[in-house]
Design a protein around this motif. Structure first.
Motif, PDB file in Angstrom:
ATOM      1  N   ILE A  79      16.150  42.473  27.642  1.00 55.21           N
ATOM      2  CA  ILE A  79      17.416  41.816  27.323  1.00 55.21           C
ATOM      3  C   ILE A  79      18.315  42.739  26.507  1.00 55.21           C
ATOM      4  CG2 ILE A  79      18.433  39.944  25.946  1.00 55.21           C
ATOM      5  CD1 ILE A  79      15.920  38.276  26.804  1.00 55.21           C
ATOM      6  N   TYR A  80      17.761  43.355  25.474  1.00 58.72           N
ATOM      7  CA  TYR A  80      18.606  44.194  24.630  1.00 58.72           C
ATOM      8  C   TYR A  80      19.090  45.432  25.377  1.00 58.72           C
ATOM      9  CZ  TYR A  80      20.872  46.093  20.603  1.00 58.72           C
ATOM     10  OH  TYR A  80      21.843  46.568  19.754  1.00 58.72           O
ATOM     11  N   GLN A  81      18.290  45.954  26.255  1.00 60.35           N
ATOM     12  CA  GLN A  81      18.703  47.106  27.077  1.00 60.35           C
ATOM     13  C   GLN A  81      19.923  46.729  27.908  1.00 60.35           C
ATOM     14  OE1 GLN A  81      17.263  50.261  27.090  1.00 60.35           O
ATOM     15  NE2 GLN A  81      19.020  50.826  28.322  1.00 60.35           N
ATOM     16  N   GLN A  82      19.884  45.567  28.532  1.00 60.24           N
ATOM     17  CA  GLN A  82      21.014  45.111  29.339  1.00 60.24           C
ATOM     18  C   GLN A  82      22.259  44.893  28.480  1.00 60.24           C
ATOM     19  OE1 GLN A  82      19.560  41.614  31.281  1.00 60.24           O
ATOM     20  NE2 GLN A  82      18.470  42.749  32.859  1.00 60.24           N
ATOM     21  N   ILE A  83      22.082  44.239  27.355  1.00 62.67           N
ATOM     22  CA  ILE A  83      23.218  43.958  26.470  1.00 62.67           C
ATOM     23  C   ILE A  83      23.828  45.259  25.958  1.00 62.67           C
ATOM     24  CG2 ILE A  83      23.877  43.001  24.222  1.00 62.67           C
ATOM     25  CD1 ILE A  83      21.779  40.773  24.746  1.00 62.67           C
ATOM     26  N   SER A  84      23.000  46.157  25.453  1.00 57.61           N
ATOM     27  CA  SER A  84      23.525  47.401  24.869  1.00 57.61           C
ATOM     28  C   SER A  84      24.146  48.308  25.929  1.00 57.61           C
ATOM     29  CB  SER A  84      22.449  48.129  24.071  1.00 57.61           C
ATOM     30  OG  SER A  84      21.374  48.506  24.889  1.00 57.61           O
ATOM     31  N   ASN A  85      23.612  48.298  27.141  1.00 56.23           N
ATOM     32  CA  ASN A  85      24.213  49.104  28.210  1.00 56.23           C
ATOM     33  C   ASN A  85      25.620  48.614  28.539  1.00 56.23           C
ATOM     34  OD1 ASN A  85      22.017  50.786  28.498  1.00 56.23           O
ATOM     35  ND2 ASN A  85      21.205  49.738  30.286  1.00 56.23           N
ATOM     36  N   GLN A  86      25.795  47.326  28.570  1.00 53.20           N
ATOM     37  CA  GLN A  86      27.083  46.762  28.969  1.00 53.20           C
ATOM     38  C   GLN A  86      28.068  46.625  27.808  1.00 53.20           C
ATOM     39  OE1 GLN A  86      26.823  43.332  31.433  1.00 53.20           O
ATOM     40  NE2 GLN A  86      29.012  43.216  31.718  1.00 53.20           N
ATOM     41  N   PHE A  87      27.592  46.223  26.627  1.00 52.12           N
ATOM     42  CA  PHE A  87      28.492  45.903  25.523  1.00 52.12           C
ATOM     43  C   PHE A  87      28.333  46.806  24.299  1.00 52.12           C
ATOM     44  CE2 PHE A  87      27.572  41.931  27.817  1.00 52.12           C
ATOM     45  CZ  PHE A  87      28.836  41.714  28.331  1.00 52.12           C
ATOM     46  N   HIS A  89      25.810  48.439  21.113  1.00 51.81           N
ATOM     47  CA  HIS A  89      24.866  47.879  20.148  1.00 51.81           C
ATOM     48  C   HIS A  89      25.489  46.736  19.363  1.00 51.81           C
ATOM     49  CE1 HIS A  89      21.603  50.631  20.822  1.00 51.81           C
ATOM     50  NE2 HIS A  89      22.451  51.650  20.758  1.00 51.81           N
ATOM     51  N   TYR A  90      24.637  45.859  18.928  1.00 55.82           N
ATOM     52  CA  TYR A  90      25.032  44.725  18.096  1.00 55.82           C
ATOM     53  C   TYR A  90      25.633  45.220  16.794  1.00 55.82           C
ATOM     54  CZ  TYR A  90      24.264  40.889  14.786  1.00 55.82           C
ATOM     55  OH  TYR A  90      24.423  39.934  13.815  1.00 55.82           O
ATOM     56  N   LYS A  91      26.723  44.558  16.370  1.00 52.33           N
ATOM     57  CA  LYS A  91      27.344  44.883  15.086  1.00 52.33           C
ATOM     58  C   LYS A  91      27.229  43.722  14.106  1.00 52.33           C
ATOM     59  CE  LYS A  91      31.258  47.172  15.055  1.00 52.33           C
ATOM     60  NZ  LYS A  91      32.647  47.543  15.360  1.00 52.33           N
ATOM     61  N   THR A 119      32.836  46.742  23.125  1.00 53.21           N
ATOM     62  CA  THR A 119      33.811  45.773  23.610  1.00 53.21           C
ATOM     63  C   THR A 119      34.535  45.086  22.456  1.00 53.21           C
ATOM     64  OG1 THR A 119      34.146  43.833  25.016  1.00 53.21           O
ATOM     65  CG2 THR A 119      32.088  43.919  23.807  1.00 53.21           C
ATOM     66  N   ALA A 120      35.805  44.877  22.658  1.00 51.98           N
ATOM     67  CA  ALA A 120      36.587  44.126  21.668  1.00 51.98           C
ATOM     68  C   ALA A 120      36.445  42.627  21.920  1.00 51.98           C
ATOM     69  CB  ALA A 120      38.057  44.529  21.743  1.00 51.98           C
ATOM     70  N   LYS A 121      35.942  42.302  23.084  1.00 55.58           N
ATOM     71  CA  LYS A 121      35.735  40.907  23.454  1.00 55.58           C
ATOM     72  C   LYS A 121      34.553  40.339  22.680  1.00 55.58           C
ATOM     73  CE  LYS A 121      36.420  39.197  28.071  1.00 55.58           C
ATOM     74  NZ  LYS A 121      35.939  39.230  29.426  1.00 55.58           N
ATOM     75  N   ARG A 122      34.721  39.172  22.119  1.00 55.70           N
ATOM     76  CA  ARG A 122      33.610  38.516  21.409  1.00 55.70           C
ATOM     77  C   ARG A 122      32.742  37.774  22.405  1.00 55.70           C
ATOM     78  NH1 ARG A 122      34.109  38.196  15.461  1.00 55.70           N
ATOM     79  NH2 ARG A 122      35.321  40.049  15.109  1.00 55.70           N
ATOM     80  N   LEU A 123      31.460  37.835  22.193  1.00 53.97           N
ATOM     81  CA  LEU A 123      30.502  37.104  23.004  1.00 53.97           C
ATOM     82  C   LEU A 123      29.971  35.946  22.184  1.00 53.97           C
ATOM     83  CD1 LEU A 123      28.534  40.137  24.453  1.00 53.97           C
ATOM     84  CD2 LEU A 123      30.332  38.824  25.567  1.00 53.97           C
TER      85      LEU A 123
END
Length: 148
Positions: A79-87, A89-91, A119-123
């Motif tokens: 899951i984190y690999q997918q998230i970090s690849n697209q968006f 790292h978590y801030k 991304t500037a977009k909030r998830l």
């Protein structure tokens, strides 16, 4: 390889919250349990920061057993690999609102706006807390103002 749409909906949701927002009630500030917000915020922040550091999160009683079992070490990495690849790292996260089911008021849906590096977009980072104060659902999806 999973599509980006799968990324959004593959993250764990133990409770089925696919019903429309009419089945849920947004809580006002004075109805909101601040302790549950802090539980959700602390869990989410620890979870994502642990994954960001390259480790996997180890549950220690803060989640229901089925929830902890669904987020195995391998699933967390995937899951984190997918998230970090697209968006990126978590801030950070910012509390947005709390909802409860009209039919089952023993669970609270805590919604956060998550910030990621690319991304500037909030998830939306959504954490479901049961009456025992345990994490019963947890996932990430695009932010939409109405609860969906």
């Amino acid at each position: 390889m999973k599509t980006s749409q799968t990324l959004f909906f593959a993250f764990v949701a133990l409770l089925s919250l696919s019903a429309c927002s009419q089945d849920y009630q947004k809580l006002s500030e004075n109805q909101t349990d601040l302790r549950k917000i802090e539980i959700a915020r602390d869990f989410s922040d620890r979870f994502y920061n642990t994954l960001k550091s390259g480790k996997t999160y180890e549950f220690s009683g803060e989640a229901t057993e089925p929830m902890a079992n669904l987020l195995s070490a391998d699933k967390q990495k995937e899951i984190y690999q997918q998230i970090s690849n697209q968006f990126g790292h978590y801030k950070s996260i910012q509390y947005a609102e709390t909802w409860t089911s009209v039919k089952q008021s023993d669970t609270h849906i805590i919604r956060f706006k998550g910030e990621f590096e690319k991304t500037a977009k909030r998830l939306e980072i959504r954490v479901v807390i049961n009456d025992e104060g345990k994490i019963a659902g947890f996932w990430i999806k695009p932010w939409l103002d109405p609860l969906t």
